[in-house]
Design an enzyme around this catalytic site. Structure first.
Site, PDB file in Angstrom:
ATOM      1  N   ASP A  13      27.432  16.222  31.220  1.00  0.00           N
ATOM      2  CA  ASP A  13      25.936  17.112  32.837  1.00  0.00           C
ATOM      3  C   ASP A  13      26.488  18.560  33.301  1.00  0.00           C
ATOM      4  O   ASP A  13      26.080  18.978  34.087  1.00  0.00           O
ATOM      5  CB  ASP A  13      25.066  16.501  33.086  1.00  0.00           C
ATOM      6  CG  ASP A  13      24.373  15.149  32.544  1.00  0.00           C
ATOM      7  OD1 ASP A  13      24.200  15.423  31.327  1.00  0.00           O
ATOM      8  OD2 ASP A  13      24.255  13.822  33.029  1.00  0.00           O
ATOM      9  N   LYS A  16      28.393  22.429  29.168  1.00  0.00           N
ATOM     10  CA  LYS A  16      29.470  21.893  28.021  1.00  0.00           C
ATOM     11  C   LYS A  16      28.542  22.635  26.784  1.00  0.00           C
ATOM     12  O   LYS A  16      29.546  23.635  26.752  1.00  0.00           O
ATOM     13  CB  LYS A  16      29.929  20.763  27.355  1.00  0.00           C
ATOM     14  CG  LYS A  16      30.833  20.350  28.952  1.00  0.00           C
ATOM     15  CD  LYS A  16      31.410  18.789  28.242  1.00  0.00           C
ATOM     16  CE  LYS A  16      30.612  17.743  28.256  1.00  0.00           C
ATOM     17  NZ  LYS A  16      29.772  16.847  29.065  1.00  0.00           N
ATOM     18  N   GLY A  40      24.676  14.310  24.606  1.00  0.00           N
ATOM     19  CA  GLY A  40      23.279  16.102  25.272  1.00  0.00           C
ATOM     20  C   GLY A  40      24.015  17.075  25.008  1.00  0.00           C
ATOM     21  O   GLY A  40      23.994  17.418  26.548  1.00  0.00           O
ATOM     22  N   HIS A  41      23.762  17.796  24.578  1.00  0.00           N
ATOM     23  CA  HIS A  41      24.079  19.611  24.593  1.00  0.00           C
ATOM     24  C   HIS A  41      23.580  20.293  24.490  1.00  0.00           C
ATOM     25  O   HIS A  41      22.816  20.355  23.090  1.00  0.00           O
ATOM     26  CB  HIS A  41      25.747  19.705  23.952  1.00  0.00           C
ATOM     27  CG  HIS A  41      27.197  19.256  24.518  1.00  0.00           C
ATOM     28  ND1 HIS A  41      27.873  19.379  23.869  1.00  0.00           N
ATOM     29  CD2 HIS A  41      26.585  17.844  25.221  1.00  0.00           C
ATOM     30  CE1 HIS A  41      28.907  18.638  23.594  1.00  0.00           C
ATOM     31  NE2 HIS A  41      28.208  17.556  25.077  1.00  0.00           N
ATOM     32  N   GLN A 224      30.174  14.094  27.682  1.00  0.00           N
ATOM     33  CA  GLN A 224      30.736  12.974  28.842  1.00  0.00           C
ATOM     34  C   GLN A 224      31.469  13.811  30.128  1.00  0.00           C
ATOM     35  O   GLN A 224      31.286  15.284  29.527  1.00  0.00           O
ATOM     36  CB  GLN A 224      30.711  12.071  28.898  1.00  0.00           C
ATOM     37  CG  GLN A 224      29.612  11.062  27.860  1.00  0.00           C
ATOM     38  CD  GLN A 224      30.245  10.922  26.576  1.00  0.00           C
ATOM     39  OE1 GLN A 224      30.786  10.816  26.292  1.00  0.00           O
ATOM     40  NE2 GLN A 224      28.779  10.364  26.423  1.00  0.00           N
TER      41      GLN A 224
END
Length: 327
Positions: A13, A16, A40-41, A224
């Site tokens: 988080d 990225k 989750g990007h 991650q």
């Protein structure tokens, strides 16, 4: 040419996806090298906010080749939803999205196993996202898992049944009831696998290395964070893959001498989702203010993130194991 690597230096988080979006115009290829639908990007552009889970963050630029590498575990159901969600942008996915035949497949019983394992741990649970990531990597290492290339195999259903029957033995051992949920999930799963056959399944290691040989610019995108690495993270409260620079080599089929710049992303404070050590965590109003100001809620799960001060010793450790060249 060298392959540049972009990865997180904390517990994930770090932002990225946003940084990839900034850097993407400099690259002709963006390749994801590990993780799965637990990532989750979040990208924001033209007033829209979009979260990617398994598809590389260069997908919104039609001229960029986007490669899902062999190091990923893919959930066909989630991947189909992702592709369906991108339909409104009219992107040429059949031309610029490439899926490794060697990427592992998450089947519906992997999710059930994830829940059964976590439930059995009681107060010692690791805070899994329950998306079947760990059990899929377990099957990969046990040499019994399915890979994306199996989807187009004539005996795919037989391979699937063999694996699921093994999973049912374990679920029965844990007294985990799957009778109501599995049939519906399987119908959705097989619909998704049929849907995905229209996309490019490739030997991605050749695609990446040929791009490098041809002088194309390549960015390897991690998911991650380094402190969640299966070997070097805060074990056992970690993810199931190598989230460090070394993971880019194994997750894409790259020689270490191909690695160029290593972009390490970190926030001015720390966050963590799920269980595990967090030396600088703030359990007071300052931590809550960080959470609200930074909108620190999981882009995949919606879970509130734990917040705390920047941990410099941990950051120096992550820089060391990744060989970071730029922060």
């Amino acid at each position: 040419m060298k392959v540049d690597v972009l990865l997180g230096l904390q517990w994930g988080d770090e932002g990225k996806g946003k940084i990839v979006d900034v850097l993407a115009p400099q690259y002709q290829v963006v390749a994801r090298f590990q993780g799965g639908p637990n990532a989750g990007h979040t990208l924001e552009f033209d007033g829209f906010k979009h979260v990617l889970h398994q598809i590389p963050s260069g997908i919104f630029r039609p001229e960029i080749k986007n490669i899902i590498g062999n190091g990923l575990v893919l959930d066909p159901i989630v991947l189909k939803k992702e592709i369906d969600g991108l339909a409104k942008y009219n992107l040429p996915l059949k031309q610029n999205l490439f899926i490794s035949k060697k990427a592992s497949v998450i089947v519906p019983t992997h999710r059930l196993l994830d829940a059964a394992y976590e439930q059995s741990k009681g107060d010692s649970k690791i805070g899994s996202t329950l998306r079947g990531i760990g059990p899929a990597y377990q099957d990969k290492v046990a040499r019994q898992g399915l890979r994306m290339g199996d989807l187009v195999s004539p005996d795919f259903k037989e391979k699937y049944s063999r694996l699921v029957n093994q999973h049912k033995v374990i679920l029965d051992f844990y007294n985990y009831d799957y009778s109501n949920s599995l049939a519906e999930a399987e119908a959705t799963f097989f619909e998704a696998t049929e849907f995905l056959k229209q996309y490019n399944f490739v030997d991605s290691e050749y695609l990446v290395n040929e791009a490098v040989e041809a002088g194309q610019t390549v960015l390897a995108e991690g998911a991650q964070g380094s402190l969640l690495d299966i070997d070097f993270g805060s074990y056992p409260f970690v993810t199931s893959s190598n989230t460090t620079t070394a993971g880019a080599c194994t997750g894409l089929g790259l020689s270490p001498r191909r690695i160029g710049e290593v972009f390490g992303i970190f926030k001015a404070y720390c966050t963590r989702v799920g269980s595990g050590p967090f030396p600088t965590e703030l359990l007071d109003e300052v931590g809550e203010r960080m959470r609200q100001e930074g909108r620190e809620f999981g882009s995949t799960t919606g879970r509130p993130r734990r917040c705390g001060w920047l941990d410099l010793p941990a950051l120096k450790y992550a820089i060391m194991i990744n060989g970071v060249t730029q922060l």
